[in-house]
Design a protein around this motif. Structure first.
Motif, PDB file in Angstrom:
ATOM      1  N   GLU A  78       2.214   2.017  -3.330  1.00 13.25           N
ATOM      2  CA  GLU A  78       1.375   2.661  -4.216  1.00 13.25           C
ATOM      3  C   GLU A  78       1.008   3.884  -3.834  1.00 13.25           C
ATOM      4  O   GLU A  78       1.063   4.890  -4.899  1.00 13.25           O
ATOM      5  N   GLU A  79       1.039   4.486  -2.947  1.00 13.83           N
ATOM      6  CA  GLU A  79       0.659   5.639  -2.269  1.00 13.83           C
ATOM      7  C   GLU A  79       2.784   6.726  -2.660  1.00 13.83           C
ATOM      8  O   GLU A  79       1.917   7.752  -3.461  1.00 13.83           O
ATOM      9  N   LEU A  80       3.292   5.872  -2.876  1.00 15.71           N
ATOM     10  CA  LEU A  80       4.737   6.653  -3.156  1.00 15.71           C
ATOM     11  C   LEU A  80       4.970   7.092  -4.125  1.00 15.71           C
ATOM     12  O   LEU A  80       4.946   8.222  -4.770  1.00 15.71           O
ATOM     13  N   THR A 104       1.633   7.226  -6.573  1.00 12.94           N
ATOM     14  CA  THR A 104       1.485   8.463  -6.708  1.00 12.94           C
ATOM     15  C   THR A 104       1.858   9.511  -6.553  1.00 12.94           C
ATOM     16  O   THR A 104       1.422  10.791  -7.064  1.00 12.94           O
ATOM     17  N   ILE A 105       2.565   9.461  -5.087  1.00 14.21           N
ATOM     18  CA  ILE A 105       3.617  11.360  -4.763  1.00 14.21           C
ATOM     19  C   ILE A 105       3.644  11.746  -5.641  1.00 14.21           C
ATOM     20  O   ILE A 105       4.823  12.103  -6.270  1.00 14.21           O
ATOM     21  N   ARG A 150       0.913  -1.376  -0.235  1.00 16.57           N
ATOM     22  CA  ARG A 150      -0.157  -0.118  -0.361  1.00 16.57           C
ATOM     23  C   ARG A 150       0.870   1.332   0.632  1.00 16.57           C
ATOM     24  O   ARG A 150       0.138   2.092  -0.607  1.00 16.57           O
ATOM     25  N   LEU A 151       1.532   1.373   0.509  1.00 20.27           N
ATOM     26  CA  LEU A 151       2.915   2.415   1.194  1.00 20.27           C
ATOM     27  C   LEU A 151       3.722   2.240   0.000  1.00 20.27           C
ATOM     28  O   LEU A 151       3.978   4.034  -0.680  1.00 20.27           O
TER      29      LEU A 151
END
Length: 107
Positions: free
Chosen positions: A76-78, A80-81, A73-74
């Motif tokens: 994927e978020e990174l 996106t960032i 999950r992290l």
């Protein structure tokens, strides 16, 4: 109002008693497992170490499985960032070029 507080107090008490009973049950079960294994192996110390290692491996596996999901999950978020930062950089460069053209600085 007092009736509601009385009910919630009873619920908390019941949950506390349940939690303590469950803990005691698990503790007795692990103790019985150690004693049973000690009879089979002939050593109480070895039986306790075997049971402790089993629970250590179980805890490690459950930890790693939960962390693996978190890391995915992290990532994927990174990603996106990173994409948002790249878009921001492109937009910033475009604005700088446009302002430079307006002010005649890019010639």
């Amino acid at each position: 109002m007092a009736s509601t507080e009385n009910r919630s107090g009873r619920l908390v008490t019941a949950l506390f008693i349940f939690a303590v009973s469950l803990f005691c049950t698990l503790l007795c079960g692990v103790g019985a497992l150690v004693v049973w294994l000690a009879e089979r192996l002939g050593s109480l110390v070895v039986a306790a170490v075997v049971v402790a290692l089993f629970f250590a491996v179980l805890a490690t596996v459950s930890y790693l499985l939960s962390v693996r999901e978190l890391i995915t999950r992290l990532r994927e978020e990174l990603a996106t960032i990173y994409e948002m930062a790249l878009d921001f950089r492109k937009g910033y460069r475009w604005v700088v070029r446009q302002v430079g053209r307006l002010l005649g600085l890019n010639e």
